[in-house]
Design a protein around this motif. Sequence first.
Motif, mmCIF file in Angstrom:
data_model
loop_
_atom_site.group_PDB
_atom_site.id
_atom_site.type_symbol
_atom_site.label_atom_id
_atom_site.label_comp_id
_atom_site.label_asym_id
_atom_site.label_seq_id
_atom_site.Cartn_x
_atom_site.Cartn_y
_atom_site.Cartn_z
ATOM 1 N N TYR A 1 2.895 11.442 -3.558
ATOM 2 C CA TYR A 1 2.356 10.485 -4.522
ATOM 3 C C TYR A 1 0.875 10.202 -4.258
ATOM 4 O O TYR A 1 0.077 10.088 -5.197
ATOM 5 C CB TYR A 1 3.155 9.178 -4.501
ATOM 6 N N THR A 2 0.507 10.069 -2.993
ATOM 7 C CA THR A 2 -0.893 9.777 -2.685
ATOM 8 C C THR A 2 -1.796 10.962 -3.031
ATOM 9 O O THR A 2 -2.951 10.760 -3.413
ATOM 10 C CB THR A 2 -1.078 9.401 -1.203
ATOM 11 N N LYS A 3 -1.273 12.167 -2.933
ATOM 12 C CA LYS A 3 -2.062 13.339 -3.340
ATOM 13 C C LYS A 3 -2.384 13.287 -4.829
ATOM 14 O O LYS A 3 -3.393 13.857 -5.274
ATOM 15 C CB LYS A 3 -1.299 14.624 -3.016
ATOM 16 N N ARG A 4 -1.529 12.618 -5.582
ATOM 17 C CA ARG A 4 -1.772 12.499 -7.020
ATOM 18 C C ARG A 4 -2.493 11.194 -7.370
ATOM 19 O O ARG A 4 -2.585 10.834 -8.541
ATOM 20 C CB ARG A 4 -0.437 12.582 -7.780
ATOM 21 N N LEU B 1 3.427 9.001 -11.666
ATOM 22 C CA LEU B 1 4.834 9.370 -11.779
ATOM 23 C C LEU B 1 5.155 10.565 -10.902
ATOM 24 O O LEU B 1 4.321 11.440 -10.670
ATOM 25 C CB LEU B 1 5.181 9.676 -13.233
ATOM 26 N N GLY B 2 6.386 10.589 -10.421
ATOM 27 C CA GLY B 2 6.824 11.692 -9.572
ATOM 28 C C GLY B 2 8.334 11.773 -9.526
ATOM 29 O O GLY B 2 9.042 11.128 -10.312
ATOM 30 N N ILE C 1 1.201 3.140 -8.379
ATOM 31 C CA ILE C 1 0.047 3.013 -9.271
ATOM 32 C C ILE C 1 -1.199 3.550 -8.569
ATOM 33 O O ILE C 1 -1.278 3.565 -7.334
ATOM 34 C CB ILE C 1 -0.202 1.554 -9.699
ATOM 35 N N ASP C 2 -2.186 3.995 -9.383
ATOM 36 C CA ASP C 2 -3.428 4.487 -8.808
ATOM 37 C C ASP C 2 -4.441 3.356 -8.669
ATOM 38 O O ASP C 2 -4.115 2.181 -8.909
ATOM 39 C CB ASP C 2 -3.983 5.656 -9.631
ATOM 40 N N PRO D 1 0.836 -1.205 0.000
ATOM 41 C CA PRO D 1 0.000 0.000 0.000
ATOM 42 C C PRO D 1 0.866 1.248 0.000
ATOM 43 O O PRO D 1 1.981 1.241 0.530
ATOM 44 C CB PRO D 1 -0.795 -0.127 1.303
ATOM 45 N N ALA D 2 0.374 2.295 -0.598
ATOM 46 C CA ALA D 2 1.108 3.565 -0.635
ATOM 47 C C ALA D 2 0.837 4.330 0.653
ATOM 48 O O ALA D 2 0.125 5.337 0.681
ATOM 49 C CB ALA D 2 0.693 4.375 -1.854
#
Length: 314
Positions: free
Chosen positions: A234-237, A256-257, A248-249, A213-214
């Motif tokens: 990353y989670t904000k995106r 990507l970041g 991944i979403d 999990p992110a």
Amino acid sequence: MQRETGPSDRVIAETAWLYYVKNMTQGEIATRMGLSRPTVISYIKQAKAREIVCIRLSGEHFRLNATADALTERFGLESAHVIPVDGLSEDGSLAEVCQAAAQVLLEFIQPGDQLGVSWGKTLSLLSDYVPYWPVENLTVRQLIGSMANPLLPTSERCSVEIANRIGALCINLNAPAICSSVLLADLLKAEPIIHDQLEKLSDCNKAIYTVSPATPDSHVTHFQIASVRDIENYTKRGATGIIAGRFIDAEGQPVLGEIDTRLIGADHATLRQMEGLLVVSGQHKLEATRAALRGGFAKKLVIDEDLAQSLLDS
């Protein structure tokens, strides 16, 4: 006083050969070898303990048909193996899943394959359960660069252990998993040896990995690949899960970041072109697992029964 010595590997191997291959009874073996039946029983046990004999089970043994078939249909999988974990702790469930996945792996790979291997606790535990079962003309490739801490289940440790157990040629990625700057990462990627290793990751037709999990306590923070602030960015995106170091979403699409510019390893596109064996256990991996399956990162799945049911219920 003379020190006692145990039976030689040759004698143990001969006993095991007669029992497992020639299908002789313990009494018949005792008569043929001039041993007592209790001694034959002891030698057969020692054959497993010394890893002269390795037991391989059919992957079908681990299927719970109704749940497995539902997962296969829902996510377009080739097969799913659902492992009962009633009453087990989180660590106990993970161990059961990894033991089963080690057997499924032997059916997953074929002579001539190139297998990409990821990293983390799940893959490290799984690698310890893989029987010594050589596969001809097999290559194992490390999917992400090396990590500094030898006490953690690093990518190189997982790939080397699996390769050793299945008699494969192991190709390690001779670069750090992440660089301190984009410039350094670009320079390393341009080095002929590293450039060639990265290019040949696309030769992997199969891969084995898990997902994470992110979240701030993800394995990428433990390995110092990402900071808590990086995870938050990353989670904000929209990042939901992490697979082989890539975010991944919820639909399994790349997020990507900044980390991606410094990471050395297989990218999203390279991972997706491989036939993936995904190994997961634990409810905390629900969203990440669903994302990886939606994104097409796996064709085969080994999963604990509780998580499997949660996937179907959600």
